[in-house]
Design a protein around this motif. Structure first.
Motif, PDB file in Angstrom:
ATOM      1  N   TYR A 316       0.837  -1.207   0.000  1.00  0.00           N
ATOM      2  CA  TYR A 316       0.000   0.000   0.000  1.00  0.00           C
ATOM      3  C   TYR A 316       0.873   1.258   0.000  1.00  0.00           C
ATOM      4  O   TYR A 316       0.539   2.267  -0.637  1.00  0.00           O
ATOM      5  N   TYR A 317       1.989   1.197   0.702  1.00  0.00           N
ATOM      6  CA  TYR A 317       2.891   2.343   0.724  1.00  0.00           C
ATOM      7  C   TYR A 317       3.469   2.604  -0.674  1.00  0.00           C
ATOM      8  O   TYR A 317       3.496   3.746  -1.155  1.00  0.00           O
ATOM      9  N   ALA A 324      -3.949   3.182   4.306  1.00  0.00           N
ATOM     10  CA  ALA A 324      -4.115   1.726   4.259  1.00  0.00           C
ATOM     11  C   ALA A 324      -2.840   1.034   4.695  1.00  0.00           C
ATOM     12  O   ALA A 324      -2.879  -0.023   5.339  1.00  0.00           O
ATOM     13  N   ALA A 325      -1.694   1.632   4.365  1.00  0.00           N
ATOM     14  CA  ALA A 325      -0.413   1.058   4.771  1.00  0.00           C
ATOM     15  C   ALA A 325      -0.318   1.040   6.296  1.00  0.00           C
ATOM     16  O   ALA A 325       0.063   0.032   6.905  1.00  0.00           O
ATOM     17  N   ARG A 326      -0.684   2.156   6.931  1.00  0.00           N
ATOM     18  CA  ARG A 326      -0.630   2.212   8.399  1.00  0.00           C
ATOM     19  C   ARG A 326      -1.632   1.233   9.019  1.00  0.00           C
ATOM     20  O   ARG A 326      -1.315   0.546   9.999  1.00  0.00           O
ATOM     21  N   LYS A 327      -2.820   1.160   8.463  1.00  0.00           N
ATOM     22  CA  LYS A 327      -3.860   0.281   9.001  1.00  0.00           C
ATOM     23  C   LYS A 327      -3.373  -1.173   9.048  1.00  0.00           C
ATOM     24  O   LYS A 327      -3.558  -1.885  10.048  1.00  0.00           O
ATOM     25  N   ASN A 328      -2.727  -1.613   7.989  1.00  0.00           N
ATOM     26  CA  ASN A 328      -2.252  -2.990   7.937  1.00  0.00           C
ATOM     27  C   ASN A 328      -1.031  -3.212   8.825  1.00  0.00           C
ATOM     28  O   ASN A 328      -0.854  -4.286   9.397  1.00  0.00           O
ATOM     29  N   ALA A 329      -0.194  -2.181   8.953  1.00  0.00           N
ATOM     30  CA  ALA A 329       0.947  -2.288   9.864  1.00  0.00           C
ATOM     31  C   ALA A 329       0.461  -2.417  11.308  1.00  0.00           C
ATOM     32  O   ALA A 329       1.011  -3.205  12.090  1.00  0.00           O
ATOM     33  N   TYR A 344       6.450  -0.814  13.672  1.00  0.00           N
ATOM     34  CA  TYR A 344       6.524   0.534  14.244  1.00  0.00           C
ATOM     35  C   TYR A 344       7.508   1.401  13.448  1.00  0.00           C
ATOM     36  O   TYR A 344       7.235   2.578  13.172  1.00  0.00           O
ATOM     37  N   SER A 345       8.641   0.835  13.096  1.00  0.00           N
ATOM     38  CA  SER A 345       9.612   1.594  12.295  1.00  0.00           C
ATOM     39  C   SER A 345       9.009   1.969  10.946  1.00  0.00           C
ATOM     40  O   SER A 345       9.239   3.071  10.424  1.00  0.00           O
ATOM     41  N   PHE A 346       8.255   1.035  10.386  1.00  0.00           N
ATOM     42  CA  PHE A 346       7.617   1.283   9.096  1.00  0.00           C
ATOM     43  C   PHE A 346       6.654   2.478   9.197  1.00  0.00           C
ATOM     44  O   PHE A 346       6.672   3.375   8.336  1.00  0.00           O
ATOM     45  N   ILE A 347       5.843   2.484  10.248  1.00  0.00           N
ATOM     46  CA  ILE A 347       4.908   3.599  10.425  1.00  0.00           C
ATOM     47  C   ILE A 347       5.685   4.904  10.645  1.00  0.00           C
ATOM     48  O   ILE A 347       5.311   5.972  10.127  1.00  0.00           O
ATOM     49  N   GLY A 348       6.794   4.809  11.403  1.00  0.00           N
ATOM     50  CA  GLY A 348       7.627   5.998  11.612  1.00  0.00           C
ATOM     51  C   GLY A 348       8.105   6.570  10.283  1.00  0.00           C
ATOM     52  O   GLY A 348       8.087   7.782  10.069  1.00  0.00           O
TER      53      GLY A 348
END
Length: 429
Positions: A316-317, A324-329, A344-348
């Motif tokens: 999604y990113y 959507a990327a954050r929701k799935n993370a 968490y790093s991904f969302i950061g």
């Protein structure tokens, strides 16, 4: 009976010119008559002495001598319980075949019968493998004459012969398979029994792999892929996937087709994950996400589900859908808290990359709030490098003071992030 003896008389006259000095015409006629009478009454044991005499002393006298001998020796061999006698009788049967070949020639059907008898009686007799293999090679010189019962035995005897002697080249092995496959395809096209022919080829495929042994290659995969259109396509697909792993053929058209067949008929998370990865490589991100979602629906292990959610988040990113990327993370974190650091790093990093799209240019502290929430995510991940990168983007204390803010003040982040955090500052540039 009169007709038989008239025929015998004619044969004796014809044969007399080739008669050996120590064999008389009368002896030939007598032994032929004895053999003939016993054959009429199916007294096969009683016919053997006369047939043996004729094969030795008058093999060209009449083709009936060889035909009767083949029939008698095989019949009695199948009836006897004496293993040694059975072997002697079957050897005699082969001698009768070769005698017929020498003096009268073998028809295509007779060659087929001989080859099949090697398979029927000698498929576990190493001393006969070479003869058997050559008999089948002879038959397949005219593949259109091959009887159905000899399609599988050919490659079986080739496998036995090669296993014992290691004499067949890869080209020879491939030709055997191609000859059989080609003839099966022709018979199917001519309205042959498709189900039976498919079954033959399924057995041939198995034997081909065994025949190749360590010589198996990606070329074999291309040949075997013909089975993907057969009724046993699921079995063929599994075989091709196994070959791909063994040979490291990688992503091929045949492999992808096999994956699709298995995904439709025996779906499992692993299959859909592979399909998703292929779609992602092709930059078909929505298709890849769809495959991952199918994998999710079948997966029961929470950790594995968490990994799938994270894979979806990354797609999604890439596809520029950060919410959507954050929701799935976050879904990944919920299912596997112990393995949540990467999520968490991904969302950061999602937040770090959002400065340009979220800043309004009115207040540098508010604009840089994306780095505050990014820092919080990196902190949860214990990602020191990420925290340091976020800190570099904090406003200075003086910038915050100029906008009536100090470190620790509550602040909201709008845009797609829509989160509450606190002001963070750095000492200086």
């Amino acid at each position: 009976m009169r007709v038989k003896y008239i025929f015998l008389f004619i044969l004796a006259i014809t044969y007399s010119s080739a008669l050996a000095q120590d064999v008389t015409e009368q002896e030939i006629k007598n032994n032929y008559a004895i053999a003939s009478d016993n054959m009429d009454y199916k007294k096969y044991n009683e016919a053997i002495p006369a047939l043996n005499w004729l094969l030795k002393n008058a093999p060209s006298f009449s083709q009936s001598v060889q035909d009767w001998s083949i029939q008698v020796f095989e019949t009695i061999a199948n009836e006897t319980g004496d293993k040694q006698r059975k072997l002697v009788l079957l050897d005699s049967m082969l001698i009768a075949f070769e005698s017929k070949r020498e003096y009268f020639g073998l028809s295509d059907l007779a060659k087929n019968k001989l080859a099949f008898r090697y398979y029927k009686y000698f498929r576990n007799s190493p001393e006969k493998y070479e003869e058997a293999y050559e008999a089948f090679v002879d038959v397949f010189k005219k593949p259109e004459t091959v009887i159905n019962n000899n399609l599988v035995p050919y490659i079986y005897m080739a496998k036995q012969y090669d296993a014992a002697n290691k004499t067949l080249s890869i080209d020879q092995k491939n030709k055997i398979y191609d000859d059989i496959q080609g003839e099966v395809a022709t018979r199917k096209a001519n309205n042959g029994n498709a189900s039976r022919l498919d079954n033959y080829m399924s057995n041939v495929d198995n034997l081909y792999i065994r025949l190749l042994g360590d010589d198996i290659s990606c070329d074999a995969m291309t040949r075997l892929a013909g089975g993907l259109s057969r009724s046993d396509s699921v079995k063929v697909s599994k075989r091709l996937m196994s070959i791909t792993l063994d040979t490291k053929c990688g992503r091929t058209t045949e492999y992808e087709k096999a994956l699709g067949i298995l995904a439709r008929n025996e779906p499992n998370p692993g299959l859909f994950k592979i399909l998703a990865q292929y779609s992602a490589v092709d930059k078909k991100y929505k298709e890849a996400i769809s495959y991952y979602q199918k994998a999710l629906a079948l997966e029961v292990d929470d950790v594995k589900k968490a990994n799938i959610y994270f894979d979806i988040a990354q797609l999604y990113y890439i596809d520029m859908d950060k919410p959507a990327a954050r929701k799935n993370a976050l879904a990944s974190i919920e299912l596997d808290p112990k393995g949540s650091a990467k999520a968490y790093s991904f969302i950061g990093n999602l937040y770090m990359s959002s400065f340009n799209e979220c800043s309004e240019g009115n207040n540098p502290v508010e604009d840089r709030a994306v780095f505050f929430v990014a820092y919080e995510m990196f902190e949860k991940a214990k990602d020191v490098a990420g925290m340091e990168e976020a800190q570099k983007q904090f406003p200075t204390k003086s910038e915050a003071f100029n906008h009536n803010m100090i470190a620790g003040d509550a602040i909201s982040v709008g845009c797609w992030i829509n989160a509450k955090t606190k002001v963070r500052t750095r000492s200086s540039n």
